[in-house]
Design an enzyme around this catalytic site. Structure first.
Site, PDB file in Angstrom:
ATOM      1  N   ASP A 127       1.231  -4.065 -10.302  1.00  0.00           N
ATOM      2  CA  ASP A 127       1.383  -2.631 -10.530  1.00  0.00           C
ATOM      3  C   ASP A 127       2.575  -2.374 -11.437  1.00  0.00           C
ATOM      4  OD1 ASP A 127      -0.725  -2.295  -8.784  1.00  0.00           O
ATOM      5  OD2 ASP A 127       0.565  -1.928  -7.047  1.00  0.00           O
ATOM      6  N   SER A 170       0.806  -1.221   0.000  1.00  0.00           N
ATOM      7  CA  SER A 170       0.000   0.000   0.000  1.00  0.00           C
ATOM      8  C   SER A 170       0.843   1.276   0.000  1.00  0.00           C
ATOM      9  CB  SER A 170      -0.962   0.013   1.196  1.00  0.00           C
ATOM     10  OG  SER A 170      -1.994  -0.915   0.997  1.00  0.00           O
ATOM     11  N   ASN A 219       0.625  -7.751  -5.882  1.00  0.00           N
ATOM     12  CA  ASN A 219      -0.133  -7.835  -4.627  1.00  0.00           C
ATOM     13  C   ASN A 219      -0.952  -9.119  -4.680  1.00  0.00           C
ATOM     14  OD1 ASN A 219      -2.010  -7.470  -2.499  1.00  0.00           O
ATOM     15  ND2 ASN A 219      -1.821  -5.252  -2.666  1.00  0.00           N
ATOM     16  N   TYR A 245      -6.421   5.560  -0.475  1.00  0.00           N
ATOM     17  CA  TYR A 245      -7.533   5.255   0.420  1.00  0.00           C
ATOM     18  C   TYR A 245      -8.333   6.478   0.863  1.00  0.00           C
ATOM     19  CZ  TYR A 245      -5.184   0.777   0.497  1.00  0.00           C
ATOM     20  OH  TYR A 245      -4.604  -0.410   0.121  1.00  0.00           O
TER      21      TYR A 245
END
Length: 304
Positions: A249, A144, A264, A208
């Site tokens: 990613d 993250s 991930n 987020y």
């Protein structure tokens, strides 16, 4: 009778709060699918084992993120207990969480990655780096975008803040360009999303906080690059032996082409998360995604 699913969230990592949101959302979706759902916040391991013994779930839905949740630790425990769980197993989780090991796999597959040096914060402070600015400093094992620093000038070094000088870090060449991600579900890449943060880079806050990042889906990149991104994600998913879902990613620019940043193996399931968004783009629902994860749950079987 419907399966009993224990949704495991919380945990001990820097991503605890995100995990709680993922778990709550997944639990709600699974109840709507007819599963018998128990929610558990992993704050104490002996307490968790007691809950497993009392409830005897058919499946553990792993909504943990970060260290101790998606790095092989909880997977190994559930393998020993012979309880099926969602997402990837011990090996894929451990390799996927370690950015340097992931890069070794990428290089063996012919996937382009950024040049890097693995070191510790102590050695970096003492000896510096041969990497020319701009470069990125990031933890070897974390997710993250936790603890990621872009170093463009010597003044940027003052912001680096990790606990402990022996913290393993990567000093990585900074790749300019578009931030892309590709979700893979049951071996098939879904689409390519471009993330455009409205300020700064795509860090934890941008990921987020609602309204801080625009998601362009499908990404507006050349067709050849788009197809290559899909292929890269599928190849890395297969090479690591990921179960059900993963998200890779990348960065893209015309000079470097596509550069893989990381994979991930337990991607987020919050309302702002990228995998549910891509699945919805292909015609699926959040509830169906959670159902697929449960129905594909597994653990490593013991041979006798």
């Amino acid at each position: 009778m419907s399966k009993k699913v224990l949704v495991l969230s919380g945990g001990f990592s820097a991503e605890r709060e995100v995990s709680l949101v993922s778990g709550s959302k997944a639990a709600e979706a699974l109840r709507s699918c007819g599963y018998r759902v128990i929610e558990h916040d992993l704050a104490d391991v002996p307490a968790f084992i007691r809950v497993l013994e009392q409830e005897k779930p058919d499946v553990v839905f792993n909504a943990l993120h970060g260290n101790w949740g998606e790095d092989g630790e909880i997977q190994g425990l559930l393998d020993l207990l012979q309880i099926p769980y969602t997402h990837s197993g011990l090996k894929a989780s451990a390799i996927g969480m370690d950015k340097e090991l992931t890069k070794l796999v990428c290089r063996s597959l012919g996937l382009k990655v950024a040049a890097d040096e693995k070191t510790t914060l102590y050695d970096f402070r003492d000896k510096g780096t041969s990497m020319a600015m701009p470069y990125v400093i990031k933890p070897v094992c974390d997710g993250s975008s936790v603890g990621v620093y872009i170093i463009r000038t010597p003044a940027d070094l003052a912001a680096i803040d990790y606990s402990g000088g022996d913290h393993e870090i990567l000093v990585e060449k900074y790749i300019e360009g578009r931030e892309l991600t590709v979700a893979v579900l049951n071996g098939r890449a879904l689409t390519v999303t471009e993330m455009r943060p409205k300020s700064g880079f795509y860090d934890y806050k941008a990921k987020y906080t609602e309204g801080m990042t625009d998601h362009i889906i499908p990404a507006e990149i050349p067709a050849a690059a788009f197809d290559t991104a899909l292929r890269y994600a599928e190849r890395l998913h297969r090479a690591l032996g990921c179960n059900t879902v993963s998200r890779t990613d990348m960065r893209y620019n015309e000079k470097d082409g596509l550069v893989v940043l990381e994979i991930n193996t337990n991607p987020g399931l919050t309302p702002l998360s990228l995998v549910p968004e891509q699945f919805k783009h292909t015609g699926g629902s959040y509830e169906e995604l959670c159902r697929i994860l449960v129905e594909n749950a597994r653990c490593r079987k013991m041979s006798r």
